[in-house]
Enzyme design. Structure first.
Site, PDB file in Angstrom:
ATOM      1  CB  SER A   8      -1.072   0.040   1.233  1.00 49.13           C
ATOM      2  OG  SER A   8      -1.597   1.166   1.259  1.00 49.13           O
ATOM      3  CG  HIS A  33      -3.555  -1.693  -1.994  1.00 49.54           C
ATOM      4  ND1 HIS A  33      -4.926  -2.366  -2.303  1.00 49.54           N
ATOM      5  CD2 HIS A  33      -4.208  -0.779  -0.981  1.00 49.54           C
ATOM      6  CE1 HIS A  33      -5.736  -2.052  -1.266  1.00 49.54           C
ATOM      7  NE2 HIS A  33      -5.437  -1.235  -0.607  1.00 49.54           N
ATOM      8  CG  ASP A  35      -5.121   2.219   0.496  1.00 51.50           C
ATOM      9  OD1 ASP A  35      -6.070   1.481   0.259  1.00 51.50           O
ATOM     10  OD2 ASP A  35      -3.994   2.135   0.715  1.00 51.50           O
ATOM     11  CG  MET A  37      -8.481   7.148   1.865  1.00 53.79           C
ATOM     12  SD  MET A  37      -7.549   7.284   3.449  1.00 53.79           S
ATOM     13  CE  MET A  37      -6.923   5.646   3.345  1.00 53.79           C
ATOM     14  CG  HIS A  66      -9.058  -0.122  -1.042  1.00 51.01           C
ATOM     15  ND1 HIS A  66      -8.557  -0.213   0.323  1.00 51.01           N
ATOM     16  CD2 HIS A  66     -10.449   0.239  -0.683  1.00 51.01           C
ATOM     17  CE1 HIS A  66      -9.488  -0.590   1.214  1.00 51.01           C
ATOM     18  NE2 HIS A  66     -10.698   0.056   0.511  1.00 51.01           N
ATOM     19  CG  MET A  68     -11.419   3.130   1.371  1.00 54.66           C
ATOM     20  SD  MET A  68      -9.778   3.064   2.380  1.00 54.66           S
ATOM     21  CE  MET A  68      -8.773   3.111   1.075  1.00 54.66           C
ATOM     22  CG  MET A 137     -11.750  -2.670   4.617  1.00 55.22           C
ATOM     23  SD  MET A 137     -10.186  -2.227   3.942  1.00 55.22           S
ATOM     24  CE  MET A 137      -9.331  -1.409   5.206  1.00 55.22           C
ATOM     25  CG  ASP A 175      -6.223  -2.736   2.855  1.00 56.31           C
ATOM     26  OD1 ASP A 175      -5.113  -2.549   3.755  1.00 56.31           O
ATOM     27  OD2 ASP A 175      -6.807  -1.824   2.184  1.00 56.31           O
TER      28      ASP A 175
HETATM   29  C1  DX5 Z   1      -6.423   1.589   5.270  1.00 57.50           C
HETATM   30  C2  DX5 Z   1      -6.164   1.214   3.963  1.00 57.50           C
HETATM   31  C3  DX5 Z   1      -4.968   0.289   3.960  1.00 57.50           C
HETATM   32  C4  DX5 Z   1      -3.723   0.732   4.726  1.00 57.50           C
HETATM   33  C5  DX5 Z   1      -3.043  -0.170   5.220  1.00 57.50           C
HETATM   34  O1  DX5 Z   1      -7.611   2.194   5.309  1.00 57.50           O
HETATM   35  O2  DX5 Z   1      -7.113   0.721   3.266  1.00 57.50           O
HETATM   36  O3  DX5 Z   1      -4.617  -0.231   2.632  1.00 57.50           O
HETATM   37  O4  DX5 Z   1      -2.688   1.526   3.773  1.00 57.50           O
HETATM   38  O5  DX5 Z   1      -1.894   0.084   5.879  1.00 57.50           O
HETATM   39  P1  DX5 Z   1      -1.231  -0.847   6.714  1.00 57.50           P
HETATM   40  O6  DX5 Z   1      -0.618  -2.448   6.391  1.00 57.50           O
HETATM   41  O7  DX5 Z   1      -0.284  -0.169   7.333  1.00 57.50           O
HETATM   42  O8  DX5 Z   1      -2.486  -1.163   7.932  1.00 57.50           O
HETATM   43 ZN    ZN Z   2      -6.595  -0.178   0.974  1.00 63.31          ZN
END
Ligand code: DX5
Ligand code: ZN
Length: 216
Positions: A8, A33, A35, A37, A66, A68, A137, A175
């Site tokens: 990530s 990956h 993320d 947001m 991903h 969010m 998750m 994740d």
């Molecule tokens: C959390 C994200 C994850 C995050 C994981 O909301 O979707 O992908 O980056 O990070 P770690 O592995 O540090 O928990």
């Molecule tokens: Zn993620």
């Protein structure tokens, strides 16, 4: 079963994203990956389309995006244009989930659906047969570096059971809080793809950390 690692980039040094990409490129991780947001679906704001587009130029590996964000269906075409291969949306964020999955496929991507820790496995029952990936998750989304929620392990097994029952060959992705200590258990419970942020980019040697996760 495949053992895919999807580092990530939320935990990468944003000032040196190119170096982070180079390091994952030289590792055994098969996916990136990313993320995204929006500060509404989750309390944090991360990055968006321009960063996905830039990382597309930096790798031939799978871009695993991903989302969010609320109403993710609004951005399906944009993320395709930015270079996403997998587009994962939250079941809690898309009212017409069935249509959203179809739209992701029609745009030429693989479709993933993500379930928050508080969302039951049965919430994906009606779309299980049409998705390419289910993302469990194992932390409440929004931030990297959180602690793995132990009950996620059993949820992975129950997800696997549901997929088998539906005749689905969707991958199971996990994740949140993944590390070298729990990776073996996660693979054993049925995970195919492990996302790891801090465990990879927080390590002195990211390439070695990825190797450790694969060989856990
Ligand atoms: C959390 C994200 C994850 C995050 C994981 O909301 O979707 O992908 O980056 O990070 P770690 O592995 O540090 O928990
Ligand atoms: Zn993620």
């Amino acid at each position: 079963m495949p053992r895919i690692i999807s580092p990530s980039f939320l935990s990468a040094d944003f000032l040196h994203l190119g170096a982070a990409a180079d390091s994952v490129n030289s590792s055994r991780a098969e996916w990136f990956h990313l993320d995204v947001m929006d500060g509404v679906f989750v309390p944090n704001i991360s990055f968006g389309l321009p960063v996905v587009k830039a990382l597309r130029r930096a790798t031939d590996k799978i871009l695993d995006v991903h989302l969010m964000i609320v109403q993710p269906e609004r951005y399906v075409a944009d993320f395709r244009a930015a270079g996403a291969d997998y587009l994962t949306v939250h079941v809690e964020a898309s009212t017409h989930l069935h249509r959203t999955i179809e739209a992701i496929h029609d745009a030429g991507m693989r479709a993933g659906i993500a379930l928050n820790p508080g969302t039951p496995v049965c919430s994906m029952e009606e779309v299980a047969a049409m998705v390419d990936m289910v993302l469990i998750m194992s932390v409440d989304p929004g931030f990297g570096g959180q602690r793995f929620i132990a009950s996620s392990l059993d949820k992975i097994s129950r997800t696997k059971d549901l997929l088998l029952r539906k005749g689905s060959s969707a991958l199971i992705q996990v994740d949140g809080g993944v590390n070298a200590e729990n990776a073996a258990q996660l693979f054993a419970a049925g995970a195919d793809v492990l996302v790891a942020g801090n465990a990879v980019f927080g390590a002195a040697d990211s390439v070695a950390a990825i190797q450790q996760l694969i060989e856990a």
